[in-house]
Motif scaffolding. Structure first.
Motif, PDB file in Angstrom:
ATOM      1  N   ALA A 162       0.831  -1.206   0.000  1.00 46.69           N
ATOM      2  CA  ALA A 162       0.000   0.000   0.000  1.00 46.69           C
ATOM      3  C   ALA A 162       0.869   1.261   0.000  1.00 46.69           C
ATOM      4  N   ALA A 163       1.956   1.254   0.767  1.00 49.74           N
ATOM      5  CA  ALA A 163       2.851   2.419   0.809  1.00 49.74           C
ATOM      6  C   ALA A 163       3.473   2.678  -0.555  1.00 49.74           C
ATOM      7  N   LEU A 164       3.946   1.624  -1.199  1.00 48.24           N
ATOM      8  CA  LEU A 164       4.584   1.786  -2.503  1.00 48.24           C
ATOM      9  C   LEU A 164       3.569   2.140  -3.586  1.00 48.24           C
ATOM     10  N   THR A 165       2.342   1.611  -3.455  1.00 54.57           N
ATOM     11  CA  THR A 165       1.296   1.964  -4.411  1.00 54.57           C
ATOM     12  C   THR A 165       0.907   3.433  -4.276  1.00 54.57           C
ATOM     13  N   LEU A 166       0.805   3.901  -3.034  1.00 52.62           N
ATOM     14  CA  LEU A 166       0.484   5.310  -2.802  1.00 52.62           C
ATOM     15  C   LEU A 166       1.587   6.213  -3.352  1.00 52.62           C
ATOM     16  N   LEU A 167       2.825   5.765  -3.242  1.00 53.79           N
ATOM     17  CA  LEU A 167       3.940   6.514  -3.815  1.00 53.79           C
ATOM     18  C   LEU A 167       3.802   6.606  -5.331  1.00 53.79           C
ATOM     19  N   GLY A 195      10.101  -4.070   7.190  1.00 54.06           N
ATOM     20  CA  GLY A 195       9.690  -3.956   5.796  1.00 54.06           C
ATOM     21  C   GLY A 195       8.704  -2.822   5.602  1.00 54.06           C
ATOM     22  N   VAL A 196       7.766  -2.701   6.531  1.00 49.30           N
ATOM     23  CA  VAL A 196       6.789  -1.614   6.468  1.00 49.30           C
ATOM     24  C   VAL A 196       7.492  -0.270   6.604  1.00 49.30           C
ATOM     25  N   VAL A 197       8.421  -0.165   7.539  1.00 44.79           N
ATOM     26  CA  VAL A 197       9.132   1.093   7.757  1.00 44.79           C
ATOM     27  C   VAL A 197       9.933   1.477   6.509  1.00 44.79           C
ATOM     28  N   THR A 198      10.565   0.501   5.878  1.00 45.21           N
ATOM     29  CA  THR A 198      11.358   0.780   4.680  1.00 45.21           C
ATOM     30  C   THR A 198      10.473   1.293   3.546  1.00 45.21           C
ATOM     31  N   ALA A 199       9.319   0.655   3.356  1.00 46.70           N
ATOM     32  CA  ALA A 199       8.406   1.086   2.298  1.00 46.70           C
ATOM     33  C   ALA A 199       7.851   2.475   2.594  1.00 46.70           C
ATOM     34  N   VAL A 200       7.456   2.713   3.829  1.00 44.07           N
ATOM     35  CA  VAL A 200       6.913   4.019   4.210  1.00 44.07           C
ATOM     36  C   VAL A 200       7.991   5.102   4.086  1.00 44.07           C
ATOM     37  N   ALA A 201       9.239   4.755   4.415  1.00 43.42           N
ATOM     38  CA  ALA A 201      10.334   5.727   4.287  1.00 43.42           C
ATOM     39  C   ALA A 201      10.481   6.184   2.838  1.00 43.42           C
ATOM     40  N   SER A 202      10.315   5.248   1.888  1.00 46.73           N
ATOM     41  CA  SER A 202      10.380   5.626   0.469  1.00 46.73           C
ATOM     42  C   SER A 202       9.301   6.642   0.128  1.00 46.73           C
ATOM     43  N   LEU A 203       8.108   6.438   0.673  1.00 47.87           N
ATOM     44  CA  LEU A 203       7.002   7.366   0.440  1.00 47.87           C
ATOM     45  C   LEU A 203       7.272   8.718   1.089  1.00 47.87           C
ATOM     46  N   VAL A 204       7.723   8.706   2.327  1.00 49.06           N
ATOM     47  CA  VAL A 204       7.926   9.956   3.070  1.00 49.06           C
ATOM     48  C   VAL A 204       9.077  10.767   2.464  1.00 49.06           C
ATOM     49  N   ILE A 205      10.093  10.106   1.935  1.00 47.21           N
ATOM     50  CA  ILE A 205      11.199  10.831   1.295  1.00 47.21           C
ATOM     51  C   ILE A 205      10.670  11.734   0.187  1.00 47.21           C
TER      52      ILE A 205
END
Length: 631
Positions: A162-167, A195-205
């Motif tokens: 979901a994080a990567l899709t939102l990105l 894994g969740v933190v890594t994906a969310v970090a990509s979005l937040v960056i």
């Protein structure tokens, strides 16, 4: 495998066994005709649809156009069976794009699967949204994707997707992520699953790049997570990569912090400085394993970039420069390049260049690296770290290297040497000597801006004019010359040749002969400039007027219209009965008005267009005054 899919296996085998392209096309056309006929039969069950859609996908992957079967694929998405739904989503991802007219027909089915309690259906729908993307999906499904991301009942696998899709949706349209979601998204940086933190970090960056004010709340959470990983060494064993704790997450968090202004919170700052200090002290040193070394170096470089962004204290800055120098001295080309690149970035940010200048000899050595990209970075760094104290050493080294430098970087080197020579010249004579040597060494790579800039400086500095004229005459008498040298020589001698006419070896006839010796082999533009010099000579040196008139007479019959017109006009002017008009026309040029340096303008334009290696900008050194104020 069930009997219903054996036809697919046999079809693939037939294509692989086809010995010629024509046989393959014949078999495919036969199968496409069969599939068309089958799809006309409304009694096909799910398995049969799945089989035929799989055949269409295989044909599509081989490079053939598929113009039917899309609706059957969409129908498979609505199936309750996972294998059929999976093939349907695969077909949507491959056969449709964001502008396809059938996209709107599948949105409701995707939304239904996003809201399903079955996480497998959630994942299939997220895959399709991420692969197809588009404005329509971003505006229609962004809320459903966000709900999956922040839902407390969503499993880690779903949250990651979901994080990567939102990105992906955000990159299509910034409206896909609403500002009021910021806190809920940032809170996921504290999720227990790495894994969740890594994906969310990509979005937040990406979000912090576009809106740092809204997402500055991520600063403290990123610092806390880094402290837990690096200082407290809390990391699940599954995320250890060659004994390095989740290096991908560490890199992402350091990059995230670089997008935000430094914190005002004393506790956060102290914690972050501990992290940076520990990273600089323990990462990337004496690591025998290549993979472990690469992981540690990746983290170390991002930590250094963050320290540069924060403008940390001098003690830490000295350690940073020392570590970067280790990179520059490394045997690995990639590390040398990254070390020079990061050092260049550091030189842009810091006002005190002394820590960097301690390693000047090491940096100079990079000019002779076997890799041209490393040599370019070394040139950029030397350009940015040069000042009035080390200008003579750096420029001399650059000049020495210029003679054997690759053709691909010579023009860049010439421009930068010219700028450094002007900006940090200890005296006028050094400037003229260096510019003349530069032109004589790399004349064919000297652009018009370089010699025109030298003319401006000579014109605007009265004390420099006799020495410049004398030096240029000496170069013109030499055996090696370039058009740029003749251009600047013709211009300066035409204006200031009379200042040295009484010096030994500088008589009017000797000045004329030095220029005339180069005249015949010069291009038309240079010949035109020299004709203008000769009319100046008519005014300054009447004793050589006959020789000058002969040149005008010869070129008044030139086939080049520009040269012919100039020669005719100058001949008429020189034959006037009185010299009043001649003196008025040939009066000394006034100083150039203050303007931006044409060299800096050129280098900035090339930097913006991407044709020049990273420039790093030019630093004005307060202790020394430019040769021409305002240039």
């Amino acid at each position: 495998m069930s009997s219903s899919m054996r036809g697919l296996v046999q079809f693939i085998a037939d294509l692989r066994n086809a010995r010629a392209r024509e046989l393959e096309e014949k078999r495919i056309n036969k199968e496409l005709a069969n599939i068309r006929q089958k799809f006309k039969d409304s009694n096909l069950n799910g398995y049969q649809k799945k089989k035929y859609v799989c055949k269409l996908l295989y044909i599509y992957i081989l490079g053939y156009n598929i113009d039917f079967g899309h609706l059957e694929a969409l129908n498979l998405i609505a199936s309750n069976k996972f294998s059929e739904k999976q093939v349907g989503y695969l077909a949507v991802s491959l056969l449709l794009n964001e502008n396809h007219p059938l996209i709107n027909l599948v949105l409701n089915s995707i939304r239904k699967d996003l809201n399903d309690v079955n996480e497998l259906h959630n994942c299939l729908a997220l895959h399709a949204v991420a692969n197809v993307g588009g404005k329509a999906m971003a505006e229609t499904l962004n809320t459903d994707v966000h709900k999956l991301l922040i839902s407390p009942v969503s499993k880690p696998e779903v949250k990651k997707k979901a994080a990567l899709t939102l990105l992906r949706l955000y990159r299509k349209t910034s409206h896909a992520v609403q500002k009021e979601w910021a806190e809920r998204i940032v809170n996921l940086l504290d999720d227990p699953d790495f894994g969740v933190v890594t994906a969310v970090a990509s979005l937040v960056i990406v979000l912090t790049q576009d809106d740092p004010e809204t997402y500055k709340i991520a600063y403290g959470r990123a610092v806390n997570r880094l402290h837990l990983i690096i200082i407290e060494k809390r990391c699940h064993p599954d995320y250890l990569y060659y004994r390095v704790a989740n290096p991908w997450l560490q890199v992402k968090l350091f990059r995230l912090l670089q997008n935000l202004p430094p914190t005002d919170n004393a506790d956060e700052l102290a914690s972050l400085l501990d992290v940076l200090q520990h990273t600089l002290d323990h990462f990337g040193q004496n690591v025998p394993n290549v993979q472990q070394s690469n992981a540690q170096n990746a983290v170390l470089l991002e930590a250094v970039n963050l320290a540069i962004h924060m403008e940390v204290n001098m003690a830490l800055m000295d350690k940073i420069v020392s570590r970067l120098c280790e990179f520059i001295s490394s045997r690995e080309t990639n590390l040398r390049y990254l070390g020079l690149d990061t050092m260049s970035r550091l030189s842009e940010k810091t006002a005190d260049m002394e820590p960097i200048r301690k390693y000047q000899s090491t940096i100079l050595g990079s000019l002779r690296d076997r890799d041209i990209s490393v040599r370019r970075k070394g040139l950029d760094l030397l350009y940015s770290m040069c000042n009035y104290q080390n200008a003579e050493v750096i420029v001399a080294e650059l000049m020495s290297y210029l003679e054997t430098a690759d053709f691909a970087i010579r023009e860049d080197m010439v421009i930068k040497i010219a700028i450094l020579t002007e900006r940090h010249a200890p005296d006028y004579k050094w400037y003229i000597n260096t510019i003349m040597k530069l032109i004589s060494v790399a004349g064919e790579y000297v652009s018009d801006e370089v010699w025109q800039r030298a003319v401006q400086i000579v014109m605007n500095n009265e004390d420099l004019q006799p020495y410049a004229a004398h030096t240029l005459l000496a170069y013109l008498k030499g055996p090696v010359y370039y058009d740029s040298l003749v251009n600047i020589g013709g211009y300066v001698l035409g204006e200031f040749g009379h200042l040295i006419a009484d010096s030994p070896g500088c008589s009017p006839i000797e000045q004329f002969m030095a220029l005339q010796d180069k005249f015949g082999s010069s291009p038309p533009a240079t010949k035109a400039l020299l004709l203008s010099t000769y009319i100046k000579f008519v005014n300054l040196f009447p004793e050589i007027k006959p020789q000058l008139l002969q040149v005008f007479v010869t070129y008044s019959r030139s086939l080049d219209s520009e040269l012919q017109q100039r020669a005719c006009e100058y001949l008429a002017l020189a034959r006037l009965p009185t010299d009043d008009l001649l003196r008025t026309v040939c009066d000394e040029m006034p100083p150039f008005p203050e303007r931006a340096s044409i060299l800096l303008t050129r280098i900035n334009e090339r930097q913006r267009s991407g044709s020049l290696a990273t420039d790093n900008g030019l630093k004005l050194e307060p202790p020394v005054k430019p040769l021409i104020e305002g240039f």
